[in-house]
Design an enzyme around this catalytic site. Sequence first.
Site, PDB file in Angstrom:
ATOM      1  N   ASN A 151     -69.101 -52.138   2.549  1.00 13.37           N
ATOM      2  CA  ASN A 151     -68.662 -52.864   1.355  1.00 13.37           C
ATOM      3  C   ASN A 151     -69.782 -53.602   0.645  1.00 13.37           C
ATOM      4  O   ASN A 151     -69.662 -53.937  -0.518  1.00 13.37           O
ATOM      5  CB  ASN A 151     -67.543 -53.850   1.717  1.00 13.37           C
ATOM      6  N   GLN A 179     -63.093 -49.262   1.700  1.00 10.73           N
ATOM      7  CA  GLN A 179     -63.837 -49.018   0.453  1.00 10.73           C
ATOM      8  C   GLN A 179     -63.728 -47.574  -0.025  1.00 10.73           C
ATOM      9  O   GLN A 179     -64.108 -47.275  -1.155  1.00 10.73           O
ATOM     10  CB  GLN A 179     -65.320 -49.387   0.630  1.00 10.73           C
ATOM     11  N   SER A 199     -56.455 -50.970   2.074  1.00 10.70           N
ATOM     12  CA  SER A 199     -55.991 -52.160   1.369  1.00 10.70           C
ATOM     13  C   SER A 199     -55.769 -51.806  -0.104  1.00 10.70           C
ATOM     14  O   SER A 199     -56.694 -51.336  -0.773  1.00 10.70           O
ATOM     15  CB  SER A 199     -57.079 -53.225   1.504  1.00 10.70           C
ATOM     16  N   ALA A 200     -54.545 -52.042  -0.601  1.00 10.94           N
ATOM     17  CA  ALA A 200     -54.185 -51.587  -1.956  1.00 10.94           C
ATOM     18  C   ALA A 200     -55.043 -52.210  -3.057  1.00 10.94           C
ATOM     19  O   ALA A 200     -55.320 -51.559  -4.069  1.00 10.94           O
ATOM     20  CB  ALA A 200     -52.713 -51.899  -2.214  1.00 10.94           C
ATOM     21  N   THR A 237     -39.735 -58.505   7.024  1.00 13.85           N
ATOM     22  CA  THR A 237     -39.119 -57.743   5.930  1.00 13.85           C
ATOM     23  C   THR A 237     -40.201 -57.094   5.067  1.00 13.85           C
ATOM     24  O   THR A 237     -41.163 -57.749   4.668  1.00 13.85           O
ATOM     25  CB  THR A 237     -38.234 -58.684   5.079  1.00 13.85           C
ATOM     26  N   CYS A 325     -81.488 -66.300   0.596  1.00 16.73           N
ATOM     27  CA  CYS A 325     -81.843 -67.393   1.497  1.00 16.73           C
ATOM     28  C   CYS A 325     -82.278 -68.511   0.577  1.00 16.73           C
ATOM     29  O   CYS A 325     -83.373 -69.031   0.682  1.00 16.73           O
ATOM     30  CB  CYS A 325     -83.018 -67.024   2.383  1.00 16.73           C
TER      31      CYS A 325
HETATM   32  N1  PLP Z   1     -62.956 -53.970   5.289  1.00 13.44           N
HETATM   33  C1  PLP Z   1     -63.729 -53.829   4.204  1.00 13.44           C
HETATM   34  C2  PLP Z   1     -64.840 -52.842   4.223  1.00 13.44           C
HETATM   35  C3  PLP Z   1     -63.493 -54.598   3.058  1.00 13.44           C
HETATM   36  O1  PLP Z   1     -64.288 -54.459   1.997  1.00 13.44           O
HETATM   37  C4  PLP Z   1     -62.431 -55.522   3.080  1.00 13.44           C
HETATM   38  C5  PLP Z   1     -62.175 -56.408   1.917  1.00 13.44           C
HETATM   39  O2  PLP Z   1     -63.043 -57.041   1.400  1.00 13.44           O
HETATM   40  C6  PLP Z   1     -61.643 -55.624   4.230  1.00 13.44           C
HETATM   41  C7  PLP Z   1     -61.931 -54.829   5.314  1.00 13.44           C
HETATM   42  C8  PLP Z   1     -60.485 -56.573   4.307  1.00 13.44           C
HETATM   43  O3  PLP Z   1     -59.413 -56.088   3.537  1.00 13.44           O
HETATM   44  P1  PLP Z   1     -58.195 -57.005   3.137  1.00 13.44           P
HETATM   45  O4  PLP Z   1     -58.579 -57.704   1.878  1.00 13.44           O
HETATM   46  O5  PLP Z   1     -57.039 -56.072   2.896  1.00 13.44           O
HETATM   47  O6  PLP Z   1     -57.915 -57.903   4.256  1.00 13.44           O
END
Ligand code: PLP
Length: 373
Positions: A151, A179, A199-200, A237, A325
């Site tokens: 990501n 991603q 993740s939608a 639910t 940094c």
């Molecule tokens: N894994 C990756 C590579 C992501 O980019 C993200 C979200 O930033 C997540 C997991 C977490 O997803 P969620 O927002 O559905 O918890």
Amino acid sequence: MKKIYLDNAATTPIRQEVIDEMVHVMQSEYGNPSSTHSIGRSAKAIVETARKLIAKQLNCNAQEIIFTSSATEATNWILRSAVCHFEVKRIITSKIEHHATLYTILALEKEFNIKVDYINILPNGGLDYSHLEELLATEVKTLVSLMHVNNETGVINDCKIIADVCHKNKVLFHCDTVQSIGKATIDLQQNPIDFLVASAHKFHGPKGVGFAYVKKGIVLQPILFGGEQEKGWRAGTESVHQIAGMAKALELAYQHLNEEEKYILDLKEYCFSNLKAAFPDVKINGENTFYNILNVVLPFSEEKTAMILFNLDMKGIAVSRGSACQSGSIKPSHVLAEMLNEDDLKKPSLRISFSHYNSKEEIDEFITALKMI
Ligand code: PLP
């Protein structure tokens, strides 16, 4: 002020058709899917249709899709259940995973005293697959958790290679495809992955809803107890409108995949060539990166580093910090810390991530703003 949103790896704007679908479901399908009357059955039908639609996009069975509130929840559930119920004694992962994976594994290590091995990262941000084979030579009940697309850098890992190695060594493979789902074809008949999570909100759907794919034959145990929803694996639910919106978003994402990928890749190349013209020493972090993520290290002085995101934000431009940094006040990115040398880690890195809603004019404005810093 006009906003320029170049942070699509963080989250994406919702497609209008998805909003329309969700509004329709909220207005007309208010039943509880567990109710046995017709209003409940109708809501249940929405949930099951969504499950089939999602399964079709990934070429798997609808029964293999489990709805959750997020990819974070899905990852927590899968990894915890693997340790608690499959007696997994070791997890192999990498230090460049998302914190949803890394911190879950750290918690499990502390709680259950499992062994955690980290696969080596190459300077180009890729994984050292031969190290994975070496680690797997030790016989202990293992789960491998490695992501598809990073990501932060967009570096692509080869899920097929990892899945085949895991399959050959008879270990479970959990893949964070957050991603890439909706942005790359994933065919689960061609790929022996055991678990994946999505993740939608990363594919122009709603926030607060995601799903896990759990390969047929694997029986997990719940971490949330209550009703019998989701085969008793995930009580609570169902969020009918969000599930319907997620399915619609995924369907549209795959329907438009080819044209949108081409368009977005063109934007990314345009952005980098113009950055290069403005700042000849700019460098890309990582090789073999996904078409919607560009992570660059900019040749800026330390005083300017602290100002970049603030200055861009003042102009309504949203990008993400790759690393900084800045006078020691902010921790460098845990991903770039594994890849870059000390000098480059001190320079500002930016993650610019695109969607089909962006334009070349927006990129021009972004680069003009950067030049003024
Ligand atoms: N894994 C990756 C590579 C992501 O980019 C993200 C979200 O930033 C997540 C997991 C977490 O997803 P969620 O927002 O559905 O918890």
